[in-house]
Design an enzyme around this catalytic site. Sequence first.
Site, mmCIF file in Angstrom:
data_model
loop_
_atom_site.group_PDB
_atom_site.id
_atom_site.type_symbol
_atom_site.label_atom_id
_atom_site.label_comp_id
_atom_site.label_asym_id
_atom_site.label_seq_id
_atom_site.Cartn_x
_atom_site.Cartn_y
_atom_site.Cartn_z
ATOM 1 N N ASP A 47 -1.585 -2.654 -5.783
ATOM 2 C CA ASP A 47 -2.257 -1.346 -6.271
ATOM 3 C C ASP A 47 -1.186 -0.043 -6.162
ATOM 4 O O ASP A 47 -1.575 0.846 -6.322
ATOM 5 C CB ASP A 47 -3.481 -1.187 -5.547
ATOM 6 C CG ASP A 47 -3.413 -1.019 -3.840
ATOM 7 O OD1 ASP A 47 -2.321 -1.511 -3.404
ATOM 8 O OD2 ASP A 47 -4.405 -0.504 -3.164
ATOM 9 N N SER A 48 0.152 -0.522 -5.628
ATOM 10 C CA SER A 48 1.085 0.489 -5.524
ATOM 11 C C SER A 48 1.194 0.965 -7.005
ATOM 12 O O SER A 48 2.050 2.096 -7.513
ATOM 13 C CB SER A 48 2.337 0.129 -5.129
ATOM 14 O OG SER A 48 2.734 -1.090 -5.407
ATOM 15 N N ASP A 86 -3.585 -7.492 -6.273
ATOM 16 C CA ASP A 86 -4.395 -6.633 -5.318
ATOM 17 C C ASP A 86 -5.506 -6.297 -5.925
ATOM 18 O O ASP A 86 -5.813 -5.689 -6.869
ATOM 19 C CB ASP A 86 -3.361 -5.721 -5.222
ATOM 20 C CG ASP A 86 -3.017 -5.303 -3.739
ATOM 21 O OD1 ASP A 86 -3.197 -6.045 -2.895
ATOM 22 O OD2 ASP A 86 -1.937 -4.439 -3.719
ATOM 23 N N LYS A 116 -5.102 -10.269 -3.277
ATOM 24 C CA LYS A 116 -4.529 -9.847 -1.775
ATOM 25 C C LYS A 116 -5.449 -8.824 -1.339
ATOM 26 O O LYS A 116 -6.072 -7.930 -2.336
ATOM 27 C CB LYS A 116 -3.215 -9.230 -1.873
ATOM 28 C CG LYS A 116 -2.816 -8.500 -0.489
ATOM 29 C CD LYS A 116 -1.347 -8.194 -0.436
ATOM 30 C CE LYS A 116 -0.737 -7.014 -1.161
ATOM 31 N NZ LYS A 116 -1.594 -5.750 -0.777
ATOM 32 N N GLU A 118 -6.699 -5.844 2.055
ATOM 33 C CA GLU A 118 -6.210 -5.046 3.053
ATOM 34 C C GLU A 118 -7.325 -5.303 4.145
ATOM 35 O O GLU A 118 -8.640 -5.248 3.800
ATOM 36 C CB GLU A 118 -5.949 -3.510 2.726
ATOM 37 C CG GLU A 118 -4.734 -3.675 1.700
ATOM 38 C CD GLU A 118 -4.404 -2.098 1.353
ATOM 39 O OE1 GLU A 118 -4.857 -1.216 2.201
ATOM 40 O OE2 GLU A 118 -3.725 -1.908 0.502
ATOM 41 N N GLU A 185 2.623 -5.072 7.144
ATOM 42 C CA GLU A 185 3.238 -3.912 6.681
ATOM 43 C C GLU A 185 3.281 -2.884 7.760
ATOM 44 O O GLU A 185 2.398 -2.543 8.436
ATOM 45 C CB GLU A 185 2.579 -3.073 5.554
ATOM 46 C CG GLU A 185 3.262 -1.737 4.951
ATOM 47 C CD GLU A 185 2.771 -1.465 3.869
ATOM 48 O OE1 GLU A 185 1.896 -2.008 3.056
ATOM 49 O OE2 GLU A 185 3.227 -0.157 3.476
HETATM 50 O O1 KIV Z 1 0.407 -2.465 -3.618
HETATM 51 C C1 KIV Z 1 1.589 -2.923 -2.886
HETATM 52 O O2 KIV Z 1 2.640 -2.868 -3.810
HETATM 53 C C2 KIV Z 1 1.522 -3.793 -1.774
HETATM 54 C C3 KIV Z 1 2.966 -4.147 -1.000
HETATM 55 C C4 KIV Z 1 3.621 -2.904 -0.825
HETATM 56 C C5 KIV Z 1 2.734 -5.224 -0.008
HETATM 57 O O3 KIV Z 1 0.495 -4.122 -1.319
#
Ligand code: KIV
Length: 288
Positions: A47-48, A86, A116, A118, A185
């Site tokens: 989600d970056s 994500d 993924k 969090e 992280e």
């Molecule tokens: O969203 C992302 O890019 C991430 C990585 C930094 C692990 O979660």
Amino acid sequence: MRADKVTPQSLLSQKQNGTAIAAVTAYDYPTARLADESGIDIVLVGDSLGMAVLGYEDTLSVTMEEMLHHARAVRRAVQQAMLVVDFPYGSYQISVEDTVRNALRFVKESGSQAVKLEGGVSQATRVQALTTAEIPVFGHIGLIPQSVHRMGGYRVQGLSEATAAQVCKDALALQAAGAIALVLEGIPRELAASITSLLTIPTIGIGAGPDCDGQILVFHDLFSLSFRQPPKFVRSFGNAATLIRNGLEDFREAVRTRSFPNDRESYHMPAGVSIELTGAHQPANGKR
Ligand code: KIV
């Protein structure tokens, strides 16, 4: 490109035989294709996306539809690496049912092989439900960007005995719930090393030191394309911004000086065919 496809079992073997796992984020076809062809083990549509590509301030505004749109582009490029997508903020915080429904969308609509999310202990029930639905899950603990407001900024986590113990508890809870790997992280390297040796599943570090089972970086940080002061843990492996900026300036100059395109870069009328323009079609300034 790797000869074999990356699976949960092959990631586990990499932990067991000490072959470090290389992971990178990607959000589009060309960068995902380059990552896959370079033998990267895991391609994460993180989600970056929000900050790296869409120009948002943080990751909180990213939507399911945006994640799906980019994940589909990445899917078309990735053949051997494991594709992980994500959960964006808001897509798993409300209920276990929403979490499973949204994960099924990732699998069905974007071909994602794992998802993924969090958070630690508080997410164990969701990880269990996803695992029951046959969806492999990556956990993500320590500095979790979707909790930026609670953390009071992007701060290193686990610096005291009590908070380090909490990060350890989070790791164990996610493993017990069925997670196949954990992203660690923004935690001290000593804590990441302890968690890595405590767990049977692989750890992938970002700002967590060299003792994790693997490392991940955001693509745009790797190639100096993020337009911000990178965090301390980022190493640039090439300056794509300079390369592209120089290329664009050269292009602009070539256009201005009319050295682009040249005759070899132009099409020509076939021999014997003449152009007869009627008055109405002739350009006013005589230029073609
Ligand atoms: O969203 C992302 O890019 C991430 C990585 C930094 C692990 O979660």
